[in-house]
Design a protein around this motif. Structure first.
Motif, mmCIF file in Angstrom:
data_model
loop_
_atom_site.group_PDB
_atom_site.id
_atom_site.type_symbol
_atom_site.label_atom_id
_atom_site.label_comp_id
_atom_site.label_asym_id
_atom_site.label_seq_id
_atom_site.Cartn_x
_atom_site.Cartn_y
_atom_site.Cartn_z
ATOM 1 N N ALA A 172 0.827 -1.235 -0.051
ATOM 2 C CA ALA A 172 -0.102 0.065 0.194
ATOM 3 C C ALA A 172 1.007 1.159 0.025
ATOM 4 C CB ALA A 172 -0.973 -0.070 1.176
ATOM 5 N N ILE A 173 1.907 1.193 0.788
ATOM 6 C CA ILE A 173 2.781 2.336 0.746
ATOM 7 C C ILE A 173 3.313 2.821 -0.585
ATOM 8 C CG2 ILE A 173 4.992 3.272 1.674
ATOM 9 C CD1 ILE A 173 4.274 1.660 4.321
ATOM 10 N N GLY A 174 3.862 1.755 -1.142
ATOM 11 C CA GLY A 174 4.418 1.635 -2.589
ATOM 12 C C GLY A 174 3.444 2.357 -3.539
ATOM 13 N N LYS A 175 2.367 1.793 -3.540
ATOM 14 C CA LYS A 175 1.279 1.985 -4.390
ATOM 15 C C LYS A 175 0.850 3.736 -4.275
ATOM 16 C CE LYS A 175 -3.204 1.153 -6.497
ATOM 17 N NZ LYS A 175 -4.334 -0.085 -6.627
ATOM 18 N N ILE A 176 0.611 4.108 -2.957
ATOM 19 C CA ILE A 176 -0.026 5.438 -2.572
ATOM 20 C C ILE A 176 1.128 6.178 -2.329
ATOM 21 C CG2 ILE A 176 -1.229 6.347 -0.719
ATOM 22 C CD1 ILE A 176 -2.572 3.794 0.038
ATOM 23 N N TYR A 177 2.306 5.896 -1.891
ATOM 24 C CA TYR A 177 3.308 7.063 -1.568
ATOM 25 C C TYR A 177 4.674 6.969 -2.659
ATOM 26 C CZ TYR A 177 0.363 8.383 2.435
ATOM 27 O OH TYR A 177 -0.721 8.762 3.012
ATOM 28 N N GLY A 178 4.845 5.845 -2.972
ATOM 29 C CA GLY A 178 5.834 5.664 -4.033
ATOM 30 C C GLY A 178 6.851 4.849 -2.978
ATOM 31 N N ASP A 179 7.939 4.078 -4.205
ATOM 32 C CA ASP A 179 8.753 3.370 -3.569
ATOM 33 C C ASP A 179 9.884 4.042 -2.689
ATOM 34 O OD1 ASP A 179 7.814 1.220 -4.681
ATOM 35 O OD2 ASP A 179 9.045 1.364 -6.515
ATOM 36 N N ALA A 180 10.109 5.487 -2.822
ATOM 37 C CA ALA A 180 10.803 6.422 -2.014
ATOM 38 C C ALA A 180 10.699 6.207 -0.468
ATOM 39 C CB ALA A 180 10.964 7.753 -2.584
ATOM 40 N N TYR A 181 9.321 6.060 -0.149
ATOM 41 C CA TYR A 181 9.151 5.866 1.303
ATOM 42 C C TYR A 181 9.230 4.306 2.045
ATOM 43 C CZ TYR A 181 7.288 10.713 1.051
ATOM 44 O OH TYR A 181 7.110 12.040 0.953
ATOM 45 N N LEU A 182 9.694 3.706 1.136
ATOM 46 C CA LEU A 182 9.692 2.452 1.458
ATOM 47 C C LEU A 182 11.199 2.035 1.829
ATOM 48 C CD1 LEU A 182 7.611 -0.315 -0.896
ATOM 49 C CD2 LEU A 182 7.290 0.037 1.638
ATOM 50 N N PRO A 183 11.498 1.385 3.061
ATOM 51 C CA PRO A 183 12.815 1.160 3.675
ATOM 52 C C PRO A 183 13.037 -0.238 2.855
ATOM 53 C CG PRO A 183 11.337 0.475 5.416
ATOM 54 C CD PRO A 183 10.303 1.490 4.162
ATOM 55 N N GLU A 184 14.548 -0.609 2.831
ATOM 56 C CA GLU A 184 14.735 -1.777 2.019
ATOM 57 C C GLU A 184 14.239 -2.885 2.597
ATOM 58 O OE1 GLU A 184 18.983 -2.130 1.785
ATOM 59 O OE2 GLU A 184 19.309 -0.071 0.623
ATOM 60 N N LYS A 185 14.199 -3.018 3.888
ATOM 61 C CA LYS A 185 13.695 -4.319 4.471
ATOM 62 C C LYS A 185 12.420 -3.789 5.278
ATOM 63 C CE LYS A 185 18.128 -6.620 4.915
ATOM 64 N NZ LYS A 185 19.124 -7.048 5.989
ATOM 65 N N ALA A 186 11.760 -4.878 5.779
ATOM 66 C CA ALA A 186 10.419 -4.628 6.429
ATOM 67 C C ALA A 186 10.960 -4.316 7.783
ATOM 68 C CB ALA A 186 9.658 -6.083 6.385
ATOM 69 N N ARG A 187 10.161 -3.343 8.632
ATOM 70 C CA ARG A 187 10.539 -3.160 9.987
ATOM 71 C C ARG A 187 9.890 -4.107 10.871
ATOM 72 N NH1 ARG A 187 12.802 1.727 10.930
ATOM 73 N NH2 ARG A 187 12.636 3.354 8.968
ATOM 74 N N ILE A 188 10.573 -4.816 11.792
ATOM 75 C CA ILE A 188 10.255 -5.682 12.815
ATOM 76 C C ILE A 188 10.404 -5.097 14.105
ATOM 77 C CG2 ILE A 188 10.357 -8.039 13.615
ATOM 78 C CD1 ILE A 188 9.726 -7.911 10.676
ATOM 79 N N TYR A 189 9.136 -5.133 14.722
ATOM 80 C CA TYR A 189 8.970 -4.790 16.315
ATOM 81 C C TYR A 189 8.951 -5.597 17.268
ATOM 82 C CZ TYR A 189 8.029 -0.128 13.686
ATOM 83 O OH TYR A 189 8.204 0.769 12.743
ATOM 84 N N GLN A 190 9.580 -5.588 18.505
ATOM 85 C CA GLN A 190 9.400 -6.588 19.558
ATOM 86 C C GLN A 190 8.490 -5.978 20.491
ATOM 87 O OE1 GLN A 190 10.602 -9.854 19.077
ATOM 88 N NE2 GLN A 190 11.133 -9.295 17.124
#
Length: 872
Positions: free
Chosen positions: A314-332
């Protein structure tokens, strides 16, 4: 047929559409049984055996489930994916087995889904399991602990502290948080300090620089104590020349927040949307049941791989790839053993923007908050250039240095979608939010002005509901599912009050806390309560035996309660007087003894315990009858006024003085000072400050006799009671709509009210009776409009439906009442029964038809009219 059990009836339609015609979905309507509120429900002497009781409302739901299961091929328990949901499944199964409603070979399985979507439901059905016994054990341990603490401490409170309501394992510790914060505020003494700030300009662009150091010593926030010192520094700066000595540019990143947990959702919804925690959870529940968000009671911050992938897409489609980090963020998760659900709160479909959903305004606001937070959590960090500029002030004989700090956002990242929380008033001029002009070493900016400003340190802020929940989470007190209800309970018990958003402890709450801190210290310690929560987590993980945890707790707890049972009231008062001294006897400005009785001049004021709670009294009682409310003592109000010396005048009939006094339940008027003087409380809406002698005498004239009932010959009287104005006949009350009518109501009106009460009233659980405002005749039985404790409503048989707030009860029409009752009956699954008169009428035509037919033929079978066939 496979029978599926869920908690809420709101889920039935959606889940049924996903599963198809081979499944019957029924609701338990929450918990089906609970521990009865009486002694013996948990029995430590029988190794903590517990007696459960099916609720009156739950009997019908259990009966419906039992009928469905009787011929079922499989029973699927699909209650919520948390500890409470597991317990509900366990309760339902246990009740059905005790009723022998389940065949021995009937397959029983447990499924959990974190969202009500087709994929989630079908996947859950394919991954069934058995009931998680350790999770149920943790629930049993929690319920037993809460019961034992509440039913052991509360009676002690009632005996030792009259006027107290209750105590609880989590409730009392949460109350202590509020009381401790209030004590900090009371003990706080403000310190004066001054700020010095210069307004400079470089090539026509202004910027601010604060005083950073004087004569080589860094100046901290509180270092400049007086206006004289600040003025001296101002003169030095104004007399100097300015030279940029260093410029440091440092790129920094600001990382996004983790997705929402229950606690963080309640906090952000409070600060950004103004929703109370309980309101937030109500709206979130509806969003979950509508299938647009995942389960909303959770202390987990991680998302499922599917959720992360959906968010990044959704981020890539709505805001563009520039707003996507290389890897997914994992929270603990910070929680050691998160049990309330295993995924954060998120939209079930990240491509659904808030404006795409057809939901009400509040739901859209909360969904929008969840949607933005979820997408932001997977976005790139914001990139910021932070610049620090040091500026020397060249003054002969002095070394003064200024510092200017500013920042520029070079890439907004997640800030595009989810901004930083607004700063408090103290941080309104946050240096990092300033932008500086281009500056280089050697530049000589011009001075425009020097400003000095006086400040005072501020006490810690009172807790709001949201910040209190945050603190509870930090300390490990309670669970996500109980945060909001715990705070609500404190307000309902009059232990704390809400003023705006701030929580203020009531005197009753402070006294209870002081008592528990003095005599049950361990059980209101934050660490002890958090330790119990950790043990419950270890039980749910299968590490600890829940019976052993209960045995260890009960052994120490009973020892503490045995010690307190024989405690004398005088010992309780001594402890409370010491612990609450700074609150109820604050120091006086003239240095005199704050505990000296202002009436007799020789007695000592101290805390006293009466039938209705605590108050301040004189040690010379009964010779000196000086008393005052705790709130008056704490705020320093006149003790003479609180003692009851406010004389309104003299009663012309008796010659006795009429006093205005302050009691446990507020202001009241009293006639004379005899052994049992006549008294009357001020009705709601009457202000003590504006009360006249005439009004006081009117109150003291009550109750007044209206006349004799024409049928019974018994007297009818009018008066004002705890629940407002009334008329009374033969021990039965009927409410009056207005206080002034107490002195105006005539015999006909009173007889009519009593008749309406007898015809349309009904008994509540607490024994109070509600009179009918108006009655409509209807084929399925009379419909009455009533004024209930929680607002006006309409009633027909067993169905009650709330009247909308914008409609007055006296304006309700029959058509409206029928519509509301039908909607309520459908929502609750209540059947509308036909009245006896209509049943009889329905039978007559059938009998005539049968009589006309030849004798050789059998009469037509009688048709049973079902509730769903009734047109209303």
């Amino acid at each position: 047929m496979k029978v599926v059990i869920v908690e809420s009836p709101a889920k039935i339609k959606k889940i049924s559409s996903y599963l198809g015609k081979d499944f019957e979905v029924l609701a338990s309507f929450g918990h089906v049984r609970d521990l009865p509120a009486k002694d013996g429900s948990v029995r430590p002497e029988e190794d903590f055996a517990m007696s459960w009781e099916v609720g009156a409302k739950a009997n019908k739901h259990i009966a419906d489930i039992a009928r469905a299961v009787k011929n079922a091929d499989e029973l699927i328990l699909a209650t919520d994916p948390d500890r409470e949901g597991e317990a509900i499944s366990w309760h339902v199964l246990d009740v059905l087995r005790k009723k022998k409603a389940i065949k021995k070979d009937l397959p029983v399985r447990r499924v959990v889904f974190n969202s009500i979507t087709k994929d989630a439901i079908l996947e859950a059905m394919a991954k069934s399991r058995q009931i998680d016994e350790p999770l149920v054990d943790a629930y049993l341990a929690r319920r037993a602990l809460d019961y034992l603490v509440g039913f052991t401490l509360s009676p002690i409170l009632w005996r030792k502290l009259p006027g107290s309501r209750s105590a609880g394992r989590v409730q009392s510790v949460t109350l202590r948080l509020v009381c401790d914060r209030e004590a900090e505020i009371e003990k706080f003494r403000a310190d004066e300090y001054w700020s010095v700030e210069a307004k400079l300009a470089q090539k026509g662009k202004s910027f601010l620089a604060r005083l950073y150091s004087v004569d080589g010593k860094k100046t901290d926030k509180l270092d400049i104590k007086t206006g004289e010192n600040a003025a001296e520094l101002k003169k030095i700066i104004e007399a100097g020349n300015f030279n940029v000595s260093s410029v440091e540019k440092k790129p920094t990143k600001r990382n996004p927040y983790a997705p929402f947990t229950t606690s963080s959702l309640q906090q952000d919804a409070s600060s950004r949307l103004g929703f109370s925690p309980s309101r937030t959870m109500q709206i979130a529940q509806r969003l979950y049941e509508d299938g647009v968000i995942t389960y909303m009671r959770t202390d987990a911050v991680q998302m499922s791989p599917e959720g992360i992938a959906n968010a990044r897409s959704a981020i890539g489609k709505i805001y563009g790839d520039a707003y996507l980090p290389e890897k997914a963020r994992i929270y603990q998760s910070k929680a050691k053993n998160a049990q309330e659900a295993h995924e954060a709160i998120r939209p079930t479909d990240m491509f659904k923007k808030p404006e795409d959903l057809h939901i009400d305004a509040d739901q859209q606001k909360l969904y929008g908050l969840i949607w933005r937070r979820t997408l932001a959590s997977q976005m790139r960090s914001a990139e910021i250039d932070r610049t620090t500029v040091d500026i020397l002030v060249n003054v002969p004989g002095r070394a003064v240095e200024l510092r200017a700090v500013g920042s520029v956002v070079t890439f907004p990242g997640f800030l595009t979608l989810y901004g930083i929380e607004a700063k408090s008033d103290e941080d309104e001029d946050d240096e990092d939010s300033r932008e500086l002009p281009a500056l280089a070493v050697g530049d000589k900016p011009d001075l425009q002005s020097v400003d000095i400003e006086q400040h005072f340190t501020q006490p810690p802020a009172r807790y709001t509901e949201a910040s209190l929940i945050k603190k509870m989470e930090e300390l490990g007190i309670g669970r996500p599912s109980t945060y909001a209800t715990t705070v609500t309970t404190l307000v309902e018990r009059d232990y704390v009050r809400l003023e705006g958003k701030a929580l203020h402890p009531e005197d009753r709450g402070r006294i209870v806390t002081a008592f528990l801190e003095s005599f049950f210290t361990r059980y209101v310690e934050y660490g002890f309560t958090a330790g119990l929560e950790e043990q419950l987590d270890e039980i749910s993980a299968g590490v600890l035996d829940y019976k052993q945890v209960l045995r260890d707790f009960w052994k120490d707890f009973t020892g503490a309660t045995e010690e307190i049972k024989d405690l004398r009231v005088s010992e309780v008062l001594d402890a409370l007087n010491d612990l609450l001294a700074s609150h109820i006897f604050p120091p006086k400005e003239d240095g005199s003894d704050p505990r000296k009785c202002p009436t007799c001049g020789t007695g000592q004021l101290s805390l006293k315990l009466g039938k209705f709670g605590a108050f301040i009294g004189c040690s010379n009682y009964p010779e000196c009858k000086h008393t005052m409310q705790l709130s008056d003592a704490a705020t320093g109000q006149s003790s003479e006024a609180a003692a009851g010396d406010g004389v309104l005048g003299t009663d012309p009939e008796t010659g006795e003085e009429v006093h205005l006094k302050s009691g446990r339940f507020g202001p009241y008027v009293q006639l004379g000072e005899g052994k049992e003087p006549k008294r009357s409380s001020l009705p709601k809406g009457w202000e003590a400050a504006s009360l006249t002698l005439e009004a006081a005498l009117k109150l003291l004239s009550l109750p007044r006799e209206v006349g004799l009932h024409p049928e019974t010959g018994l007297p009818i009287s009018a008066g004002i009671g705890r629940y407002g104005p009334f008329v009374l006949h033969d021990g039965k009350y009927a409410n009056l709509p207005d206080v002034e009518e107490v002195w105006q109501v005539g015999l006909n009106r009173a007889v009519d009210l009593i008749a309406q009460k007898a015809a349309g009233g009904f008994k509540r659980g607490g024994g109070a009776t509600v009179a009918a405002i108006q009655t409509f005749e209807h084929d399925n039985g009379p419909i009455t409009v009533r004024a209930g404790r929680y607002g006006p409503y309409v009633n027909q048989g067993k169905v009650n439906a709330t009247i909308p707030k914008d409609i007055k009860p006296e304006d309700v029409t029959l058509e409206q009442a029928v519509e509301w009752i039908a909607a309520r009956a459908e929502a609750t699954g209540t059947k509308v029964k036909k009245s006896p008169a209509k049943k009889a009428a329905a039978k007559k035509p059938a009998a005539k038809t049968a009589a006309k037919k030849p004798a050789a033929k059998k009469a037509a079978p009688k048709r049973t009219v079902k509730a769903e066939d009734v047109p209303f």
